[in-house]
Write an enzyme that holds these catalytic residues in place. Structure first.
Site, PDB file in Angstrom:
ATOM      1  N   SER A 146      24.443   0.254 -30.135  1.00  0.00           N
ATOM      2  CA  SER A 146      24.274  -0.535 -31.350  1.00  0.00           C
ATOM      3  C   SER A 146      24.987  -1.878 -31.302  1.00  0.00           C
ATOM      4  CB  SER A 146      24.779   0.270 -32.553  1.00  0.00           C
ATOM      5  OG  SER A 146      26.107   0.723 -32.329  1.00  0.00           O
ATOM      6  N   HIS A 162      30.285  -2.109 -37.898  1.00  0.00           N
ATOM      7  CA  HIS A 162      29.614  -2.868 -36.837  1.00  0.00           C
ATOM      8  C   HIS A 162      29.768  -4.354 -37.138  1.00  0.00           C
ATOM      9  CE1 HIS A 162      27.616   0.964 -35.864  1.00  0.00           C
ATOM     10  NE2 HIS A 162      27.363   0.424 -34.680  1.00  0.00           N
TER      11      HIS A 162
END
Length: 538
Positions: free
Chosen positions: A287, A518
Site C-alpha cells: 500500500s 498511511h
C-alpha cells in the site's frame, strides 16, 4: 498457486527461490538480526559500471592489401566528418568521382556504358552533366518499426543496398557499408558489413540490414548509412574531383591527384521511427507504493492512486533520460508471496510487470509480512499494546529479512542488467515521544491520538518502525549487489507526523479504515522527493 499452463523459465526461477526461502525458514532457528553497519541517510550503494544491453553488430576484419597496390585497408578506419564536394582545377564534372586525364591517357582507358543499378538509379545534376570519365554511387534504403513501445519486440528495422558504377574499368575496388548513430551516440557505428574486394571491375554492390531494439538501446533514433569505397584507377591517370551526388553527402574524400581514391558517402541523418528513449519504471510492493491514503483511486481493490510517489517521479532525468510513467503493479495489502503469485483473482503476480528492459524498479514490501498495519490498528483500538513485549520479534524480523533478500535478487535477475532496484523503508507516521521535533498529543491537539495511544505505545510503535527499517536495510546489504539501493524513509516525516503543527503528512484513524496510518498526498510527495534525490546514475 493454480496452474496457468506452461511455466516460463523466469517463473520457474521464482518458484525455486520461493521454495528455498520457505524451506530454509522451516528448519531455521536463528533469531538474531544480521549486523547493521552504519549507512548514510539516503542511498547505500557503490558506483557500478553501466550494464550490458543490446550490442552493435560490428565486423572487425583483418587488413587486406588492395589488388595492384601495397595499400593495406580496413573498413572505416578514418575519422568521418561531413564535408563539401571538392575538385582539382580543370577537373571534368560528373555525378560523383571524376578522372583527370590527358587525351593520350584517356585513349588507353577501357570505357563502358554506365551499368544499370538494381536499386535507386543515380541522377546527374542537370546543371552539371557528366563530361568525362566518372564513378557514381547510390544507396537504396528501407526502414520500418515493428513491435510495441515498452515491449521487448519494439525495434527499428533498416535494410539497404549500396552500389557503385563507372563508365570505365577500374583496376581494383574495395567497398564496405555501415549504419551510424546520429543522435544520442553520434558517430558510433551500430552495424557494419563485411568488406568486399574486387579486381578489375566497373560495378560493385553490397547490402546490409540491422534491427535496433528500441527498449534495449537508447540510440538508433536518428541514423545514417555510410558507404566506403577505395577506387583504383588505371596507371597514368588520376582522380580530379569529388562532385555532388543527389541524395548523398561526402563524409570523406581523399586521394585527389592520385590514382587511388578513398571516399565515404552518407545518406545524411534520417529518423528510424522509434520513440525517444526513456527509463522504463515498474513500481512494486504494498500500500505504501500503490498510494493507499491518497484517494481517488484508479483501482479500488489495489488502492492505486495517481498521487503515489512512483507516479510523482515521472520525468526525473536519470543518466540524461527521463523516467517514464511507471507500470504500477503495487497493491494494497501485498505480502512478499504476492510478488511471486496472484494476490487475488485476475491479478497477475507483480513480478510479471518486470521486463528485460525495465531499468528502474521501486519497492516497499515487508510491513504486511510482519503484520505491522494490523498491530498498529490494534494498538489504537485495543488495550495497551506495549505491555506484552515488542510489536515485532527478532524471529519475525529474521524470517522476513531472508525473504526480502531473496526477493531483491529475483527482481534484479528479471530486469535490465544495468538497472537499479530502489528499496524504500517505511516512514514513521506516529510521533516519536523521544524526539522534540515531533509535537506530542495534548487535550487541545490530537486528543484522540493521545487517549488511544499512550506514550509507551507510541514509543513501542516507533521502535518497531526502526527495527523494520534496519531489517530492510540489512536485507539490501545482504544481496551484495550495488544496484540494489536502500532508500531511508524512516525519519522522512519527522516534524510532519500525526499531531504536527507544521503540516501532517499521514492519515490517522480514518474512514475507510484501510486508509489509516498511511501517507497522504503530501507524504507521497515527500517520498517522491527523497527517491528523486538519491536516484543513482545507471
Amino acid at each position: 498457486m493454480t496452474s496457468r499452463g506452461a511455466v516460463s523459465p523466469g517463473r520457474q526461477r521464482r518458484l525455486l527461490a520461493m521454495v528455498a526461502v520457505i524451506g530454509g525458514l522451516l528448519v531455521s532457528a536463528q533469531p538474531a538480526l544480521a549486523a547493521t553497519p552504519p549507512v548514510d541517510d539516503g542511498a547505500a550503494a557503490l558506483p557500478a559500471a553501466r550494464g550490458a544491453g543490446w550490442q552493435p553488430d560490428i565486423q572487425a576484419p583483418d587488413p587486406v592489401t588492395l589488388p595492384g597496390t601495397t595499400k593495406k585497408v580496413t573498413p572505416f578506419a578514418t575519422p568521418l566528418t561531413p564535408q563539401q564536394p571538392k575538385a582539382l582545377p580543370g577537373a571534368s564534372k560528373g555525378p560523383g568521382a571524376t578522372l583527370k586525364a590527358d587525351s593520350s591517357a584517356r585513349a588507353a582507358i577501357r570505357t563502358v556504358d554506365m551499368p544499370t543499378f538494381r536499386g535507386t538509379s543515380p541522377q546527374a545534376d542537370p546543371d552539371d552533366p557528366p563530361t568525362g570519365l566518372y564513378c557514381t554511387e547510390a544507396i537504396t534504403r528501407n526502414s520500418s518499426v515493428s513491435g510495441t513501445p515498452n515491449q521487448t519486440n519494439y525495434a527499428a528495422n533498416i535494410s539497404y543496398l549500396a552500389e557503385f558504377g563507372c563508365n570505365f574499368w577500374l583496376n581494383a575496388a574495395y567497398i564496405a557499408t555501415g549504419v551510424i548513430d546520429r543522435g544520442r551516440f553520434d558517430g558510433q557505428f551500430l552495424y557494419t558489413t563485411a568488406p568486399l574486394t574486387y579486381g578489375q571491375t566497373y560495378y560493385g554492390a553490397t547490402s546490409g540490414g540491422v534491427s535496433i531494439p528500441g527498449e534495449l538501446f537508447d540510440g538508433g533514433r536518428t541514423v545514417e548509412i555510410a558507404f566506403e569505397l577505395y577506387l583504383l584507377a588505371p596507371a597514368g591517370v588520376y582522380w580530379g574531383g569529388c562532385f555532388p551526388i543527389p541524395g548523398l553527402r561526402y563524409l570523406l574524400c581523399e586521394g585527389l591527384g592520385t590514382n587511388l581514391l578513398h571516399i565515404v558517402l552518407g545518406t545524411g541523418p534520417f529518423g528510424t521511427g522509434l520513440q525517444s528513449p526513456v527509463i522504463r519504471h515498474v513500481a512494486l510492493g504494498d500500500s505504501y507504493s500503490s498510494g493507499t491514503g491518497a484517494p481517488p483511486y484508479s483501482d479500488a481493490s489495489c488502492r492505486r492512486s495517481p498521487a503515489t510517489y512512483a507516479n510523482l517521479i515521472t520525468g526525473t532525468v536519470l543518466s540524461g533520460l527521463p523516467v517514464d510513467r511507471p507500470t504500477l503493479a503495487a497493491c494494497h495489502g501485498a505480502r512478499i508471496p504476492d510478488l511471486y503469485a496472484s494476490q487475488q483473482s485476475g491479478l497477475p503476480p507483480q513480478l510479471d510487470a518486470i521486463q528485460p528492459h525495465t531499468r528502474l524498479v521501486t519497492l516497499t514490501i515487508g510491513g504486511n509480512d510482519l503484520g505491522f498495519s494490523a498491530k498498529l490498528t490494534g494498538c489504537y483500538l485495543g488495550a495497551d499494546c506495549s505491555a506484552s513485549g515488542p510489536l515485532v520479534t527478532p524471529q519475525e524480523l529474521y524470517q522476513v529479512q531472508a525473504q526480502l533478500t531473496t526477493l531483491y535478487r529475483q527482481i534484479r535477475a528479471e530486469m535490465h542488467p544495468g538497472g537499479k532496484l530502489m528499496v524504500l523503508s517505511y516512514p514513521a507516521v506516529v510521533p516519536n515521544p523521544d524526539d522534540p521535533a515531533d509535537p506530542q498529543p495534548t487535550q487541545d491537539r490530537c486528543p484522540d491520538l493521545g487517549s488511544n495511544l499512550v506514550e509507551s505505545e507510541r514509543r513501542a510503535i516507533y521502535e518497531a518502525t526502526v527495527q523494520t527499517d534496519r531489517m530492510i536495510r540489512d536485507a539490501v546489504l545482504a544481496t551484495g549487489d550495488s544496484r540494489v539501493v536502500y532508500v531511508n524513509g524512516l525519519d522522512l516525516f519527522r516534524g510532519h507526523r500525526l499531531c504536527s503543527t507544521n503540516g501532517v503528512w499521514a492519515n490517522g484513524l480514518t474512514s475507510p479504515l484501510s486508509d489509516s496510518f498511511h501517507p497522504n498526498a503530501s507524504g507521497y510527495q515527500a517520498m517522491a522527493t527523497r527517491v528523486a534525490q538519491v536516484l543513482p546514475p545507471l
